[in-house]
Write a protein that holds these residues in place. Structure first.
Motif, PDB file in Angstrom:
ATOM      1  N   PRO A  81       0.797  -1.226   0.000  1.00 26.04           N
ATOM      2  CA  PRO A  81       0.000   0.000   0.000  1.00 26.04           C
ATOM      3  C   PRO A  81       0.829   1.276   0.000  1.00 26.04           C
ATOM      4  CG  PRO A  81      -0.102  -1.045   2.149  1.00 26.04           C
ATOM      5  CD  PRO A  81       0.629  -1.987   1.223  1.00 26.04           C
ATOM      6  N   ASP A  82       2.079   1.197   0.498  1.00 25.05           N
ATOM      7  CA  ASP A  82       2.942   2.385   0.520  1.00 25.05           C
ATOM      8  C   ASP A  82       4.402   1.954   0.658  1.00 25.05           C
ATOM      9  OD1 ASP A  82       3.575   2.090   3.379  1.00 25.05           O
ATOM     10  OD2 ASP A  82       1.554   2.853   3.737  1.00 25.05           O
ATOM     11  N   PHE A  83       5.286   2.955   0.553  1.00 29.14           N
ATOM     12  CA  PHE A  83       6.722   2.695   0.564  1.00 29.14           C
ATOM     13  C   PHE A  83       7.190   2.119   1.898  1.00 29.14           C
ATOM     14  CE2 PHE A  83      11.256   4.187   0.421  1.00 29.14           C
ATOM     15  CZ  PHE A  83      11.649   3.397  -0.650  1.00 29.14           C
ATOM     16  N   ASP A  84       6.598   2.573   3.006  1.00 29.88           N
ATOM     17  CA  ASP A  84       7.001   2.049   4.312  1.00 29.88           C
ATOM     18  C   ASP A  84       6.741   0.551   4.428  1.00 29.88           C
ATOM     19  OD1 ASP A  84       7.931   4.506   5.205  1.00 29.88           O
ATOM     20  OD2 ASP A  84       6.019   5.046   6.142  1.00 29.88           O
ATOM     21  N   VAL A  85       5.606   0.099   3.930  1.00 30.38           N
ATOM     22  CA  VAL A  85       5.300  -1.337   3.943  1.00 30.38           C
ATOM     23  C   VAL A  85       6.268  -2.072   3.021  1.00 30.38           C
ATOM     24  CG1 VAL A  85       3.575  -3.094   3.376  1.00 30.38           C
ATOM     25  CG2 VAL A  85       2.893  -1.010   4.595  1.00 30.38           C
ATOM     26  N   ALA A  86       6.550  -1.490   1.852  1.00 34.92           N
ATOM     27  CA  ALA A  86       7.502  -2.115   0.923  1.00 34.92           C
ATOM     28  C   ALA A  86       8.874  -2.257   1.566  1.00 34.92           C
ATOM     29  CB  ALA A  86       7.600  -1.298  -0.367  1.00 34.92           C
ATOM     30  N   LEU A  87       9.310  -1.233   2.308  1.00 37.73           N
ATOM     31  CA  LEU A  87      10.614  -1.311   2.993  1.00 37.73           C
ATOM     32  C   LEU A  87      10.621  -2.407   4.050  1.00 37.73           C
ATOM     33  CD1 LEU A  87      11.514   2.463   3.453  1.00 37.73           C
ATOM     34  CD2 LEU A  87      12.516   0.826   1.834  1.00 37.73           C
ATOM     35  N   LYS A  88       9.524  -2.519   4.792  1.00 33.47           N
ATOM     36  CA  LYS A  88       9.430  -3.572   5.814  1.00 33.47           C
ATOM     37  C   LYS A  88       9.494  -4.955   5.171  1.00 33.47           C
ATOM     38  CE  LYS A  88       6.520  -5.186   9.586  1.00 33.47           C
ATOM     39  NZ  LYS A  88       5.639  -6.288   9.273  1.00 33.47           N
ATOM     40  N   LEU A  89       8.748  -5.143   4.084  1.00 29.63           N
ATOM     41  CA  LEU A  89       8.759  -6.431   3.381  1.00 29.63           C
ATOM     42  C   LEU A  89      10.141  -6.723   2.804  1.00 29.63           C
ATOM     43  CD1 LEU A  89       5.344  -6.110   1.540  1.00 29.63           C
ATOM     44  CD2 LEU A  89       5.876  -7.698   3.415  1.00 29.63           C
ATOM     45  N   ALA A  90      10.785  -5.700   2.246  1.00 30.74           N
ATOM     46  CA  ALA A  90      12.124  -5.885   1.673  1.00 30.74           C
ATOM     47  C   ALA A  90      13.141  -6.231   2.755  1.00 30.74           C
ATOM     48  CB  ALA A  90      12.549  -4.634   0.917  1.00 30.74           C
ATOM     49  N   ALA A  91      13.016  -5.613   3.923  1.00 30.03           N
ATOM     50  CA  ALA A  91      13.926  -5.929   5.031  1.00 30.03           C
ATOM     51  C   ALA A  91      13.776  -7.391   5.440  1.00 30.03           C
ATOM     52  CB  ALA A  91      13.655  -5.008   6.220  1.00 30.03           C
ATOM     53  N   GLU A  92      12.542  -7.881   5.450  1.00 30.56           N
ATOM     54  CA  GLU A  92      12.317  -9.296   5.753  1.00 30.56           C
ATOM     55  C   GLU A  92      12.909 -10.176   4.652  1.00 30.56           C
ATOM     56  OE1 GLU A  92       8.158  -9.958   6.539  1.00 30.56           O
ATOM     57  OE2 GLU A  92       8.067  -8.192   7.818  1.00 30.56           O
ATOM     58  N   GLY A  93      12.761  -9.761   3.400  1.00 34.75           N
ATOM     59  CA  GLY A  93      13.346 -10.512   2.291  1.00 34.75           C
ATOM     60  C   GLY A  93      14.858 -10.583   2.399  1.00 34.75           C
ATOM     61  N   SER A  94      15.475  -9.462   2.759  1.00 34.17           N
ATOM     62  CA  SER A  94      16.926  -9.430   2.940  1.00 34.17           C
ATOM     63  C   SER A  94      17.367 -10.412   4.013  1.00 34.17           C
ATOM     64  CB  SER A  94      17.369  -8.014   3.306  1.00 34.17           C
ATOM     65  OG  SER A  94      18.735  -7.969   3.624  1.00 34.17           O
ATOM     66  N   LYS A  95      16.617 -10.448   5.095  1.00 42.40           N
ATOM     67  CA  LYS A  95      16.948 -11.377   6.188  1.00 42.40           C
ATOM     68  C   LYS A  95      16.806 -12.824   5.733  1.00 42.40           C
ATOM     69  CE  LYS A  95      16.000 -12.281  11.025  1.00 42.40           C
ATOM     70  NZ  LYS A  95      17.315 -11.892  11.519  1.00 42.40           N
ATOM     71  N   HIS A  96      15.715 -13.135   5.024  1.00 45.28           N
ATOM     72  CA  HIS A  96      15.469 -14.516   4.602  1.00 45.28           C
ATOM     73  C   HIS A  96      16.459 -14.996   3.550  1.00 45.28           C
ATOM     74  CE1 HIS A  96      11.700 -13.930   6.751  1.00 45.28           C
ATOM     75  NE2 HIS A  96      11.610 -15.249   6.776  1.00 45.28           N
ATOM     76  N   CYS A  97      16.830 -14.125   2.607  1.00 45.34           N
ATOM     77  CA  CYS A  97      17.765 -14.577   1.562  1.00 45.34           C
ATOM     78  C   CYS A  97      19.221 -14.329   1.950  1.00 45.34           C
ATOM     79  CB  CYS A  97      17.437 -13.937   0.218  1.00 45.34           C
ATOM     80  SG  CYS A  97      17.851 -12.194   0.049  1.00 45.34           S
ATOM     81  N   ASN A  98      19.429 -13.606   3.053  1.00 48.76           N
ATOM     82  CA  ASN A  98      20.772 -13.334   3.562  1.00 48.76           C
ATOM     83  C   ASN A  98      21.620 -12.563   2.540  1.00 48.76           C
ATOM     84  OD1 ASN A  98      22.691 -13.423   5.630  1.00 48.76           O
ATOM     85  ND2 ASN A  98      23.654 -15.254   4.781  1.00 48.76           N
ATOM     86  N   ARG A  99      20.992 -11.603   1.879  1.00 48.54           N
ATOM     87  CA  ARG A  99      21.655 -10.766   0.886  1.00 48.54           C
ATOM     88  C   ARG A  99      21.173  -9.324   1.060  1.00 48.54           C
ATOM     89  NH1 ARG A  99      22.812 -15.331   0.610  1.00 48.54           N
ATOM     90  NH2 ARG A  99      23.443 -16.627  -1.116  1.00 48.54           N
ATOM     91  N   LYS A 100      21.940  -8.370   0.523  1.00 47.97           N
ATOM     92  CA  LYS A 100      21.474  -6.997   0.450  1.00 47.97           C
ATOM     93  C   LYS A 100      20.367  -6.925  -0.600  1.00 47.97           C
ATOM     94  CE  LYS A 100      25.527  -5.198  -0.534  1.00 47.97           C
ATOM     95  NZ  LYS A 100      26.595  -4.243  -0.825  1.00 47.97           N
ATOM     96  N   VAL A 101      19.434  -5.999  -0.402  1.00 47.61           N
ATOM     97  CA  VAL A 101      18.395  -5.770  -1.397  1.00 47.61           C
ATOM     98  C   VAL A 101      18.248  -4.267  -1.624  1.00 47.61           C
ATOM     99  CG1 VAL A 101      17.135  -7.894  -0.804  1.00 47.61           C
ATOM    100  CG2 VAL A 101      16.444  -5.717   0.220  1.00 47.61           C
ATOM    101  N   GLU A 102      17.693  -3.920  -2.770  1.00 40.26           N
ATOM    102  CA  GLU A 102      17.374  -2.537  -3.106  1.00 40.26           C
ATOM    103  C   GLU A 102      15.885  -2.475  -3.441  1.00 40.26           C
ATOM    104  OE1 GLU A 102      19.563   0.300  -6.080  1.00 40.26           O
ATOM    105  OE2 GLU A 102      18.027  -0.800  -7.195  1.00 40.26           O
ATOM    106  N   VAL A 103      15.203  -1.433  -2.981  1.00 41.02           N
ATOM    107  CA  VAL A 103      13.769  -1.271  -3.238  1.00 41.02           C
ATOM    108  C   VAL A 103      13.557  -0.053  -4.134  1.00 41.02           C
ATOM    109  CG1 VAL A 103      11.501  -0.910  -2.202  1.00 41.02           C
ATOM    110  CG2 VAL A 103      13.240  -2.192  -0.957  1.00 41.02           C
ATOM    111  N   ARG A 104      12.746  -0.239  -5.190  1.00 38.88           N
ATOM    112  CA  ARG A 104      12.412   0.883  -6.069  1.00 38.88           C
ATOM    113  C   ARG A 104      10.950   0.759  -6.489  1.00 38.88           C
ATOM    114  NH1 ARG A 104      16.978   1.170 -10.593  1.00 38.88           N
ATOM    115  NH2 ARG A 104      15.880   3.093 -11.084  1.00 38.88           N
ATOM    116  N   PRO A 105      10.214   1.882  -6.424  1.00 35.72           N
ATOM    117  CA  PRO A 105       8.808   1.829  -6.858  1.00 35.72           C
ATOM    118  C   PRO A 105       8.719   1.831  -8.384  1.00 35.72           C
ATOM    119  CG  PRO A 105       9.378   4.049  -6.160  1.00 35.72           C
ATOM    120  CD  PRO A 105      10.586   3.185  -5.894  1.00 35.72           C
ATOM    121  N   PHE A 106       7.667   1.172  -8.891  1.00 36.33           N
ATOM    122  CA  PHE A 106       7.361   1.303 -10.310  1.00 36.33           C
ATOM    123  C   PHE A 106       6.690   2.647 -10.514  1.00 36.33           C
ATOM    124  CE2 PHE A 106       7.955  -3.237 -10.254  1.00 36.33           C
ATOM    125  CZ  PHE A 106       8.437  -3.516 -11.520  1.00 36.33           C
ATOM    126  N   LEU A 107       6.911   3.252 -11.655  1.00 35.74           N
ATOM    127  CA  LEU A 107       6.284   4.546 -11.977  1.00 35.74           C
ATOM    128  C   LEU A 107       4.927   4.363 -12.577  1.00 35.74           C
ATOM    129  CD1 LEU A 107       9.389   6.361 -13.456  1.00 35.74           C
ATOM    130  CD2 LEU A 107       8.483   6.475 -11.134  1.00 35.74           C
TER     131      LEU A 107
END
Length: 107
Positions: A81-107
């Protein structure tokens, strides 16, 4: 909104069996919570071909567009629904895959 979460690594196919289990569990939760759009792993930079068809004839160049020690190894496309939720989900993804991630919105 949809967001691209890029997984950054310095090797292709480097996930351990334990990391693969964690990634699968994360993916299943994304689906269950309605955030899943699409995800995938990518071949290494040595499998890339750059195409430039801006001129009169398409030019094909083997190798990546940019050479770097780290590169895009995989990705998730998430619905949030918003960038803050996307960041939270991405942080969880980073933890699960044990890699750095980058988040970017689609235009």
């Amino acid at each position: 909104m949809q967001y691209l979460v890029s997984v950054i690594d310095d090797r292709t196919g480097s996930a351990t069996p334990e990391e693969m289990v964690a990634i699968e569990a994360y993916n299943e939760r994304l689906v269950a919570d309605g955030h899943w759009v699409f995800a995938g792993g990518l071949g290494g930079p040595d499998t890339a071909t750059v195409i430039d068809n801006r001129g009169g004839e398409a030019m094909f160049t083997d190798g990546p567009f940019v050479e770097s020690k780290e590169y895009l190894a995989g990705f998730w496309i998430l619905e949030a629904p918003d960038f803050d939720v996307a960041l939270k989900l991405a942080a969880e993804g980073s933890k699960h895959c044990n890699r750095k991630v980058e988040v970017r919105p689609f235009l």
